[in-house]
Design an enzyme around this catalytic site. Structure first.
Site, PDB file in Angstrom:
ATOM      1  N   ASP A 235      38.665  31.612  42.589  1.00 43.23           N
ATOM      2  CA  ASP A 235      38.467  32.298  41.075  1.00 43.23           C
ATOM      3  C   ASP A 235      37.100  32.426  41.016  1.00 43.23           C
ATOM      4  O   ASP A 235      36.565  33.013  40.220  1.00 43.23           O
ATOM      5  CB  ASP A 235      39.384  31.481  40.180  1.00 43.23           C
ATOM      6  CG  ASP A 235      40.671  32.237  40.162  1.00 43.23           C
ATOM      7  OD1 ASP A 235      41.647  32.024  41.001  1.00 43.23           O
ATOM      8  OD2 ASP A 235      41.046  32.832  38.944  1.00 43.23           O
ATOM      9  N   ASN A 245      39.566  26.941  43.036  1.00 39.82           N
ATOM     10  CA  ASN A 245      40.735  27.869  43.419  1.00 39.82           C
ATOM     11  C   ASN A 245      42.091  27.176  42.960  1.00 39.82           C
ATOM     12  O   ASN A 245      41.944  26.173  42.213  1.00 39.82           O
ATOM     13  CB  ASN A 245      40.870  28.231  45.011  1.00 39.82           C
ATOM     14  CG  ASN A 245      41.926  29.235  45.153  1.00 39.82           C
ATOM     15  OD1 ASN A 245      42.183  30.410  44.573  1.00 39.82           O
ATOM     16  ND2 ASN A 245      42.662  29.017  46.328  1.00 39.82           N
TER      17      ASN A 245
HETATM   18  O1  MRU Z   1      46.666  31.810  38.566  1.00 43.12           O
HETATM   19  P1  MRU Z   1      46.337  32.843  39.453  1.00 43.12           P
HETATM   20  O2  MRU Z   1      47.594  33.427  40.012  1.00 43.12           O
HETATM   21  O3  MRU Z   1      45.619  34.310  38.906  1.00 43.12           O
HETATM   22  O4  MRU Z   1      45.527  32.339  40.487  1.00 43.12           O
HETATM   23  C1  MRU Z   1      45.078  32.998  41.722  1.00 43.12           C
HETATM   24  C2  MRU Z   1      44.324  32.414  42.604  1.00 43.12           C
HETATM   25  O5  MRU Z   1      43.816  31.037  42.446  1.00 43.12           O
HETATM   26  C3  MRU Z   1      43.943  33.214  43.860  1.00 43.12           C
HETATM   27  O6  MRU Z   1      43.659  32.392  44.960  1.00 43.12           O
HETATM   28  C4  MRU Z   1      42.310  33.767  43.281  1.00 43.12           C
HETATM   29  O7  MRU Z   1      42.279  34.132  42.138  1.00 43.12           O
HETATM   30  C5  MRU Z   1      41.880  34.499  44.543  1.00 43.12           C
HETATM   31  S1  MRU Z   1      42.650  35.966  44.446  1.00 43.12           S
HETATM   32  C6  MRU Z   1      42.083  37.090  45.521  1.00 43.12           C
END
Ligand code: MRU
Length: 347
Positions: A235, A245
């Protein structure tokens, strides 16, 4: 498969909460509904959140009744403020809003209609570029994958987390297309089960061999020599190379490091935030307790139990073998190599 698209004043997206058992698309004409959809995770994954926010601003512009440039700017800024409050961790959200607002400042745009068109075009470009960037990361990352490799991934960093093609799944897809035999261990990813619901669904759709494992089994598979590489998305990646992440990534990285297994984050440069020095300065989203206490609507703990539910964690850069971006792979010292790669982008 596009997670999100624009269709003449309407934003259409897959409702990811329903997958894998139901494939449902929803349509929005109000940016406030897009904001709610991000918050409630109809759409999730850092790059997809960024694209949704961009389309949200295009909606705000198109449906604003402003008759003057200054009023339109004011309306779009209000929408940006609402969208900014949806999820605090993903860099791409703030990056996309910043890019869209910068487009509005173009002095050469004459009148509100041109401004509206410019915002639609910018959102469409941003979404299109996301897919291209993912394919480039796929090329770079696939070079690390040898025939017969077993790769472990956490959460969903596939097509569903982006506009299409994915980040961590991009090199796997590319390697598979190149004819390499690969197999993916997919962490289920409690509490929202993005691995079990989304990554498993995507990989099975593509026919890429995979095995779903409980999060707690990742260490066992890494330790017993069954994993050659770990690929995750992020993220936010910050200036010193710390990777923020999905909760649980840190544990995977430490176990990988302990066992000499390479750990890579696959991220577009729009996920890299050089304005933040280290991971401990990144706001970590705390989500609803019910995500932990309930599985598929069923209470699993005692009534009234106290819960903590951080959605992300920080993997210190010392556990990161490299960061795969659309401009190449950054290796330690990451503080230096990331800066150089991001400069490539601007230059
Ligand atoms: O809570 P989320 O489902 O939005 O979290 C997503 C993640 O942690 C992903 O690994 C990250 O956003 C990378 S997505 C290409």
């Amino acid at each position: 498969m596009r997670t999100i698209e624009w269709d003449s004043g309407v934003v259409r997206m897959i409702d990811q909460r329903k997958l894998p058992h139901e494939y449902v698309e929803v349509e929005f004409t109000d940016y406030r509904d897009v904001a709610r959809a991000i918050k409630e995770m109809y759409i999730r994954g850092a790059p997809a959140i960024g694209a949704a926010a961009a389309y949200g601003l295009a909606l705000a512009a198109v449906h604003s009744e402003a008759g003057s440039k200054s009023q339109l700017v004011a309306d779009v800024r209000i929408a940006a403020d609402v969208l900014r409050e949806t999820r605090p961790t993903a860099s791409n959200l703030f990056w996309a809003l910043g890019r869209m607002l910068a487009r509005l400042e173009d002095e050469s745009l004459r009148g509100v209609d041109q401004m509206r068109q410019a915002l639609i075009a910018e959102a469409e470009d941003l979404a299109e570029e996301d897919v291209e960037v993912n394919k480039q990361m796929g090329q770079y990352g696939a070079e690390l994958i040898e025939d017969g490799y077993n790769i472990l991934t956490h959460c969903n960093a596939g097509g569903l987390a982006t506009v299409d093609y994915g980040t961590a799944l991009a090199p796997i897809r590319t390697a598979w297309k190149q004819g390499k035999r690969v197999h993916v261990y997919v962490d289920e990813t409690r509490p929202r089960l993005q691995g079990a619901r989304l990554t498993a669904w995507e990989l099975m759709r593509d026919g890429i061999p995979m095995t779903l494992i409980a999060d707690n089994a990742a260490g066992y598979f890494i330790q017993s020599g069954k994993v050659d590489l770990v690929f995750v998305g992020a993220d936010r990646v910050v200036a010193n190379g710390d990777v923020v992440n999905k909760i649980g990534t840190y544990k995977v990285a430490v176990v990988a490091g302990e066992n000499g297994i390479p750990f890579y984050a696959v991220v577009p440069t729009s996920t890299i935030d050089l304005s933040v020095e280290s991971g401990d300065q990144v706001p970590i989203e705390e989500r609803d307790a019910e995500e932990v206490t309930h599985v598929r609507g069923q209470l699993i703990g005692p009534e009234g139990v106290r819960v903590a539910n951080p959605a992300f964690d920080v993997t210190p850069h010392r556990y990161v073998t490299g960061i795969i971006t659309e401009h190449g792979i950054a290796y330690p010292p990451l503080a230096k190599s990331l800066r150089a790669l991001c400069a490539t982008k601007k230059g």
